[in-house]
Write a protein that holds these residues in place. Structure first.
Motif, PDB file in Angstrom:
ATOM      1  N   VAL A   1      -1.666  -6.140   1.048  1.00  0.00           N
ATOM      2  CA  VAL A   1      -1.189  -6.202  -0.073  1.00  0.00           C
ATOM      3  C   VAL A   1       0.231  -5.171  -1.118  1.00  0.00           C
ATOM      4  O   VAL A   1       0.744  -4.450  -0.722  1.00  0.00           O
TER       5      VAL A   1
ATOM      6  N   ALA B   1      -0.971   4.011  -3.226  1.00  0.00           N
ATOM      7  CA  ALA B   1      -1.156   2.669  -2.504  1.00  0.00           C
ATOM      8  C   ALA B   1      -0.540   2.990  -1.240  1.00  0.00           C
ATOM      9  O   ALA B   1       0.491   3.634  -1.196  1.00  0.00           O
TER      10      ALA B   1
ATOM     11  N   SER C   1      -3.089   1.703  -7.687  1.00  0.00           N
ATOM     12  CA  SER C   1      -3.098   1.668  -6.186  1.00  0.00           C
ATOM     13  C   SER C   1      -2.151   0.168  -6.937  1.00  0.00           C
ATOM     14  O   SER C   1      -1.042  -0.096  -6.776  1.00  0.00           O
ATOM     15  N   TYR C   2      -3.066  -0.202  -6.309  1.00  0.00           N
ATOM     16  CA  TYR C   2      -2.846  -1.918  -6.168  1.00  0.00           C
ATOM     17  C   TYR C   2      -2.855  -3.080  -7.810  1.00  0.00           C
ATOM     18  O   TYR C   2      -2.177  -3.797  -7.454  1.00  0.00           O
TER      19      TYR C   2
ATOM     20  N   ARG D   1       1.341   3.413  -8.472  1.00  0.00           N
ATOM     21  CA  ARG D   1       1.482   2.886  -7.078  1.00  0.00           C
ATOM     22  C   ARG D   1       1.426   4.131  -5.774  1.00  0.00           C
ATOM     23  O   ARG D   1       1.981   4.033  -5.453  1.00  0.00           O
TER      24      ARG D   1
ATOM     25  N   PRO E   1       1.982  -2.219  -3.958  1.00  0.00           N
ATOM     26  CA  PRO E   1       1.335  -1.847  -4.960  1.00  0.00           C
ATOM     27  C   PRO E   1       1.523  -2.278  -6.618  1.00  0.00           C
ATOM     28  O   PRO E   1       2.923  -3.108  -6.449  1.00  0.00           O
TER      29      PRO E   1
ATOM     30  N   SER F   1       6.756  -4.959  -7.250  1.00  0.00           N
ATOM     31  CA  SER F   1       6.634  -5.126  -5.665  1.00  0.00           C
ATOM     32  C   SER F   1       7.995  -4.529  -5.003  1.00  0.00           C
ATOM     33  O   SER F   1       8.455  -3.872  -4.418  1.00  0.00           O
TER      34      SER F   1
END
Length: 347
Positions: free
Chosen positions: A323, A207, A266-267, A204, A325, A347
C-alpha cells in the motif's frame, strides 16, 4: 501415570501427611492458611512468605487451601512497581487488570500498565496483553470480542453461565488496543525522538514504503536519469488502483465523534484535505474510452443514497502489492476518477 499427576495437583500431593510452608516450615492449621502459586511452582507457602515472595509479581494466580480443596484468591497489595506508594490515597480503589489469558481484580495502581482512561482509571492492561492481541489480530484476524470472551472463559468457566460475575471490559479493551497499535506505529517511525514532538509529524511520515520500488536517493543509482532510453523501464514506478464496494458506511443520525489517530500520517488520506478536494470537483464529468470499465460506467447507477462512503479504494505498487503512503481513501460516489486523483498525487 499421567492421570495421577494431573489429579495430585488438585490436592496437597506429597504434603498430604504434614503440610507446611516450604520456605519457613510453618505447619498448616485452621488459623495458618497455606497457599500455592501456579506461576512460581507447586510448593506450599504460608501467608507471610507468599506476600513477601509476590511483592514484585502481583498478577500471579494464587490458590488457598481451605482444608478440602484449593480455592482461588488474590494478592491485594497496594504499591507502585512492587514498592509502597509515595502518595497513598485514603480510599483504596479496585483495579481490573487484563493480563492475557486472565482478568484480575486487584488493588494495584501503577506497575507499567496501560490505563483505559486517563481520569480515574478503573481498568488497565499490561503491555504483554496488548502486544499479544496486536499479533493475534494481524496474523490470525482475531477481533476484540473473541479475545475478551476467551479470557473470560479462562478466568472462570462459570462466568458465561451467570454463576460468577466478571466485569465486562469489551469497550475498554477495544480502546486500549487501538491506542497501543497507534503508539507502536509512531514509535517504529521514530517520531518519539523528534525534538519538536509527535505533533510535528508530517503526512505519510509513519507509512512503510515498499522497499523494492524505485525511490530516488534510496535505491537508485545517482545517474539513473541519464540511462539509455531502452533501459528506463527498470526505474519505472508501476501503480495499481482498485476499490472494494462492500465496505460501505451509512449515514447515521447518532454518529459518535470518533476522531482518527494521526490523520494522514500513514496510509489513509487526511480526511479534511480529502473532503475539500472532493468539493472542488462536485460537477466533474468522468470520461472513459474503455467499454470494459464497468465500475466507472455504473458509478451514477449504484445505490449511494444514505451512504457517507460507498466503498474503499486503494493505491498499491503493482509489482509487490504494498500500500502506498496516503494510498487508501473512502469512496463518496462510486469509483470516480476524482477520488483517485488525490491518492495518485500523494503516491
Amino acid at each position: 501415570m499421567f492421570g495421577d499427576e494431573l489429579v495430585r495437583h488438585d490436592g496437597l500431593g506429597d504434603d498430604c501427611v504434614a503440610p507446611c510452608c516450604a520456605v519457613c516450615q510453618a505447619p498448616y492449621s485452621p488459623t495458618t492458611c497455606l497457599f500455592k502459586c501456579g506461576d512460581c511452582g507447586q510448593f506450599l507457602q504460608c501467608k507471610a512468605c507468599c506476600l513477601t515472595r509476590h511483592e514484585l509479581t502481583p498478577l500471579h494466580v494464587i490458590k488457598e487451601w481451605n482444608g478440602h480443596f484449593w480455592a482461588e484468591t488474590s494478592l491485594e497489595v497496594l504499591g507502585h512497581g512492587g514498592f509502597p506508594c509515595v502518595f497513598p490515597d485514603q480510599q483504596v480503589y479496585k483495579m481490573t487488570v487484563i493480563d492475557a489469558p486472565i482478568i484480575h481484580q486487584i488493588r494495584l495502581l501503577r506497575n507499567a500498565w496501560y490505563p483505559a482512561m486517563v481520569t480515574d482509571p478503573a481498568t488497565c492492561a499490561i503491555f504483554k496483553t496488548l502486544e499479544a492481541f496486536r499479533l493475534y489480530n494481524v496474523v490470525g484476524n482475531m477481533n476484540v470480542n473473541d479475545f475478551v470472551n476467551a479470557m473470560e472463559q479462562v478466568t472462570d468457566a462459570t462466568a458465561s453461565t451467570g454463576m460468577k460475575w466478571l466485569p465486562d471490559r469489551y469497550k475498554q479493551v477495544q480502546r486500549m488496543t487501538r491506542q497501543y497499535a497507534f503508539l507502536k506505529r509512531i514509535k517504529r517511525a521514530g517520531r518519539f525522538h523528534d525534538a519538536a514532538g509527535v505533533d510535528a509529524t508530517e503526512l505519510r511520515e509513519c507509512a512503510v514504503r515498499c522497499w523494492t520500488c524505485p525511490q530516488d536517493g534510496r535505491n537508485l543509482p545517482p545517474d539513473w536519469r541519464n540511462v539509455d532510453p531502452a533501459f528506463r523501464f527498470l526505474y519505472m514506478l508501476l501503480l495499481a488502483v482498485d476499490a472494494n464496494f462492500k465496505l460501505k458506511n451509512r449515514i447515521r443520525a447518532n454518529e459518535i465523534d470518533d476522531p482518527p489517530l494521526g490523520p494522514g500520517w500513514s496510509y489513509w488520506v487526511e480526511p479534511q484535505c480529502y473532503k475539500r478536494h472532493l468539493k472542488s470537483y462536485v460537477a466533474e464529468k468522468d470520461m472513459s474510452t474503455c467499454i470494459a470499465f464497468a465500475a466507472l460506467l455504473q458509478k451514477d447507477t449504484r445505490m449511494t443514497t444514505g451512504l457517507c462512503a460507498s466503498g474503499v479504494g486503494g493505491c498499491v505498487c503493482a509489482r509487490h502489492e504494498c500500500v502506498r503512503p496516503n494510498g487508501i481513501r473512502d469512496l463518496r460516489k462510486g469509483e470516480r476518477y476524482v477520488s483517485c486523483r488525490l491518492v495518485l498525487d500523494a503516491s
